[in-house]
Every structure is written in C-alpha cells, then in structure tokens.
Design an enzyme around this catalytic site. Structure first.
Site, short mmCIF file in Angstrom:
data_model
loop_
_atom_site.label_atom_id
_atom_site.label_comp_id
_atom_site.label_asym_id
_atom_site.label_seq_id
_atom_site.Cartn_x
_atom_site.Cartn_y
_atom_site.Cartn_z
CB CYS A 169 -28.54 -3.86 -7.47
SG CYS A 169 -28.76 -3.33 -9.16
NE ARG B 121 -2.82 -0.13 3.29
CZ ARG B 121 -4.01 -0.73 3.29
NH1 ARG B 121 -5.04 -0.14 2.74
NH2 ARG B 121 -4.16 -1.91 3.85
N1 LLP Z 1 3.34 -8.90 3.40
C1 LLP Z 1 2.39 -9.78 3.72
C2 LLP Z 1 2.77 -11.12 4.16
C3 LLP Z 1 1.05 -9.42 3.61
O1 LLP Z 1 0.11 -10.30 3.91
C4 LLP Z 1 0.71 -8.12 3.17
C5 LLP Z 1 -0.69 -7.71 3.03
C6 LLP Z 1 1.74 -7.25 2.84
C7 LLP Z 1 3.05 -7.66 2.98
C8 LLP Z 1 1.49 -5.86 2.33
O2 LLP Z 1 0.81 -5.06 3.24
P1 LLP Z 1 0.64 -3.48 2.94
O3 LLP Z 1 2.01 -2.87 3.02
O4 LLP Z 1 0.06 -3.34 1.59
O5 LLP Z 1 -0.26 -3.01 4.00
N2 LLP Z 1 -7.14 -5.75 1.33
C9 LLP Z 1 -6.73 -5.03 2.52
C10 LLP Z 1 -5.27 -5.24 2.84
C11 LLP Z 1 -4.90 -6.70 3.00
C12 LLP Z 1 -3.43 -6.85 3.22
C13 LLP Z 1 -3.03 -8.27 3.07
N3 LLP Z 1 -1.65 -8.50 3.26
C14 LLP Z 1 -7.04 -3.55 2.34
O6 LLP Z 1 -7.59 -3.18 1.33
O7 LLP Z 1 -6.78 -2.75 3.24
#
Ligand code: LLP
Length: 463
Positions: A391, A323
């Site tokens: 919807c 992110r």
């Molecule tokens: N590493 C692992 C093992 C992870 O499971 C994740 C995210 C990341 C790195 C990256 O995390 P970030 O830096 O992007 O926060 N769909 C959810 C977020 C799910 C994250 C899953 N794992 C949302 O839209 O907030």
C-alpha cells in the site's frame, strides 16, 4: 537493457520523466548470463528452466512469489573464491547476505568460513554444524549476551568495533577463563563509490575505529594489554556493491602501514588482515563485475608488495564476500496480477510480492532487470515498471525495464540477482507472508526456507 541518453535509441520506449531513454534489448527472450544463475536457460517450450526444472512447474509446486536458488551455482562460486587465492587466504561468507542451515552446510562442505553479525546468525551457523573456529563475529554494537555466546562457543575471531567493546570482550573472555582471538576493525578513510547507506570506510559513520588521529593505534595499544584478548589482526571493510578496485587497494595499503607501525611500536607482527567484502555483482547487463581470481590477484599483490616494502612477513589474508557469492545464484519468481497502461507514461505490471520481498529498489534506488519466464514472446518491447502489491507508491521492484507488450495476468516473470539482501531484508509489511527459498540442483528442488503462513504471524501476535 542498455541505458542511453540518446533520444533516437528506443523504438517503443516512452520518454521517462528524468529525460532518460532506455533502449530495449535486441532479443527480449534472451537471458543474459551475467545476471542469471548459471543453470538458467530458455528451453524449446519457450519457458525458462533452472537446475533442469521448468519454472512453471516450480510455481505450481511451491507457489509465487518464491526465491529460486541454484545450489550448483552457489557451490561453484564458493569454490571460485576458495581457489582464487590458491588456498592462501580464508574466505568468510557474509551471512547477512542470506543465511539458512542449508547454506551453512554448503559453505562447510566447500571449505568456506562464515561471518555472522548477530546471535541469530550465530545460532543458525552452530545449529547447522559450522565449526565454531571457522566463524567470525561482527557488529558495531554486539550485546554482552552475543559476545558471551560467541566466546563460549569458541568462535575463531571477534571483530572489535569500538573502545568499549575491547574491554567488554576482554572481560567476558577472562570471566570464562578464555583468551579470545580478535581483530580490530579500522576505518581507513576511503570514499567507496557506492550508495551512501552501504559505504563504510569514510570516517563519519558508525563502524570501526579510525586510522586517522591515531585512534586505531590506540585501540591496538589497549587490546595488546588485555589478558582476555589475543590480537590476531586488523580488519577493514570499505562498503558494498563496489566495482572499482582502487578503494580496496588504498585500504590494503593503509592496513599494512598500520601493521608496520604496530611492529615498530610493540615489536609484534600481527599475522592476519581481513579486507572485508563488498564486491559488486551484475544486476543489469550494464554492470561489469570483477571475477574472484582478479580480485585475489590484485589484493595479494598489493599486500605482498607493501609488506615487502615495510619489511613485514606477509600476513594471512581473509575476505568476506556475501553478495558476490549468493547474489547471482537466485531469482525471484512472481506471477503477474494486473497490467495497467498509463497513456504517454509507462505500463505498470503488478506482481504478487513487492517491497516486502525486495526492499532494495525502494531503499537504495537499486536497479534490476526482469524477464517473462513462463513463455517466450515475439511481441514488441514495452517499457514497464514492475510494482508490488503493497500500500504505497514507492513499492517498486524494477523501476524501468522492457517486457513483451503482450505480458498479461497469469504470466510468470522473474527478477534475477535477488539472492543477496532480499530474503534477508524481507519484511511482513502489510502482513505479507515472506516467500520461500527453493533450492534447485540437478533436476531436484527442495524448500530450504519455507513460506510463512498466517499461523506464523498469529504466533507472534499474542495480545
Ligand atoms: N563484511 C562486513 C563487515 C560487512 O559489513 C559486509 C556487508 C560484508 C562483509 C559483505 O558485503 P558484500 O560482499 O555482501 O557486499 N543491505 C545492503 C548491503 C549491506 C552490506 C552490509 N555489510 C544491500 O542490499 O545492498
């Protein structure tokens, strides 16, 4: 938009049902650089441009809704992460946030590695030329086929997530005549301050192997015995959209303690630790995210200090931001279709997308901001809810925001900070056609993921 519990705050805000009040921003035409991609500006025409291109021209050429991604911002963020550790750490971009072949090429060029968590992501990475040794495979239930493909391709590491998987990966590697480099993912027992669905280090959830009760130590014991595995380190990911560094600090400390225990029990010092991703970004002006260099300094100093205290050589650190790299680099461009004022409540502004291109508001109560981007306006601020065309009434894109009161059908509005987990979690709900991702850079735009067509839908519908 600043949130306030003070009833005198807003000039034109309605009282929200929850009893909260929102103060409109001082200038609705201003674009807060915290939430917008770096090259976004409002030009003399009053319209917004990105990468030197007017959003009206982008809408004309590529249609709406569309995700518009600032390539130079993406690359700058990659470089900032890379440089934050002074080259002393490996940065694995988390592909789940958003992955496409162009993104893989950018990562490769900027010196980043890639974390994938499915065969599809692995295939995309390999197809776009990411060297296998710079890929890490994640997942709490990798299929035998996914493991086989990863081992065969020669991925740099597989992150083991269960006792069964330790044996599974070892067997597959042995059968292929290989020794697979692996890390063990542990749950350190930290409560990350984020939404329940995206917190991953407390014990009662599906990821990792708990430090508690000696589970992780037992996993290490088993992995060290298997010829098909080369155990290179320990992995911990505590959750996502986190602002508070305290959780990372506790996690780092506990992982180093495990390394010390491993050294004491087995006489081996594992050379790597991975502290995962999870750094929060600004979705609204109220959010204050940390910069990569602050995170790098903080993590490096904790790990160094703890290792020195334990008499360990400092392991190589890796991190997995998703992110924090791609999130702020894109916005979703929508066209307004209807504007429906509800007397005494709020005004509903409907756009030509919705929960199919951004499920995060419905799923996590995520907050977003929104701006009128096809023109400037001097009209008074009006409290709105930006909704989609699906919807169901939960089809909300931006729950509470201000737009100029003259917002009207045909206007373009944009929701910033939609680069992460929007296209990657997009759906075909109501047979919506998923929007394209248009990358802009230095006056040029190119589609990196094209808009779906009805033919795409029909191709899968083989009944
Ligand atoms: N590493 C692992 C093992 C992870 O499971 C994740 C995210 C990341 C790195 C990256 O995390 P970030 O830096 O992007 O926060 N769909 C959810 C977020 C799910 C994250 C899953 N794992 C949302 O839209 O907030």
């Amino acid at each position: 938009m600043s949130r306030s519990a003070h009833p005198a705050g807003p000039r034109h805000a309605d009282v929200l049902p929850e009893g909260h009040y929102f103060a409109p921003p001082a200038d609705l035409n201003a674009l807060d650089p915290k939430v917008w991609a770096r090259t976004v500006t409002r030009t003399d025409t009053g319209a917004v441009s990105v990468g030197g291109l007017d959003v009206r021209a982008l809408a004309e050429e590529f249609g709406t809704p569309a995700y518009v991604l600032d390539e130079s911002d993406f690359r700058a963020r990659c470089r900032a992460w890379h440089q934050a550790f002074g080259g002393e750490a490996d940065v694995f971009y988390a592909g789940k946030a958003f992955l496409s072949r162009a993104v893989v090429r950018w990562l490769h060029e900027e010196g980043l590695n890639l974390d994938v968590c499915s065969a599809g992501e692995l295939a995309t990475a390999l197809a776009a030329g990411m060297p296998a040794e710079r890929i890490a495979l994640h997942g709490n239930n990798k299929s035998t086929e996914e493991i086989r493909r990863a081992v065969e391709a020669g991925v740099g590491r597989i992150v083991l997530d269960s006792f069964q998987e330790i044996v599974r990966v070892a067997h597959i590697a042995e059968r292929l005549g290989k020794r697979q480099r692996v890390q063990i993912r542990v749950t350190v027992g930290v409560e990350a301050h984020t939404h329940e669905f995206i917190a991953t280090a407390h014990e009662d959830q599906k990821f990792g192997i708990a430090l508690a009760g000696g589970q992780a130590a037992e996993a290490v014991r088993r992995a060290l015995k298997l010829d098909g595995l080369e155990l290179i380190g320990i992995h911990s990911h505590i959750g996502s959209q986190i602002f508070d560094m305290a959780g990372f600090e506790v996690s780092a400390r506990r992982v180093v303690q495990l390394l010390a225990d491993i050294r004491d029990e087995h006489g081996v010092e594992l050379p790597e630790i991975d502290l995962g991703g999870g750094l929060g970004i600004a979705y609204t002006s109220d959010d204050d995210p940390r910069e990569p260099h602050e995170i790098a300094t903080s993590l490096t100093s904790i790990v160094t200090r703890e290792c020195q205290a334990a008499g360990l050589a400092v392991p190589r650190i890796s991190v997995e931001p998703g992110r924090a790299i791609v999130g702020p680099t894109a916005f979703t461009l929508y066209e307004v279709g209807t504007v429906k004022p509800l007397e005494g409540l709020r005004t509903y502004v409907s756009v030509d997308g919705g929960m199919s291109d951004n499920i995060r508001t419905a799923l996590y109560d995520a907050e977003y901001s929104v701006s009128l981007v096809s023109r400037a306006s001097d009209a008074e601020p009006m409290l709105v809810r930006v909704v989609g065309k699906h919807c169901e009434s939960g089809d909300i894109v931006v729950r509470d925001a201000f737009l100029p009161a003259d917002v009207a059908p045909g206007d373009l509005i944009a929701v910033p900070a939609t680069g992460a987990y929007c296209r990657s979690m997009a759906s075909n709900y109501n047979h919506a056609l998923r929007p394209p991702v248009v990358a802009v850079n230095d006056g040029a735009a190119k589609v990196i993921v094209r808009r779906e067509t009805e033919e795409d839908l029909m191709r899968l519908d083989v009944g």
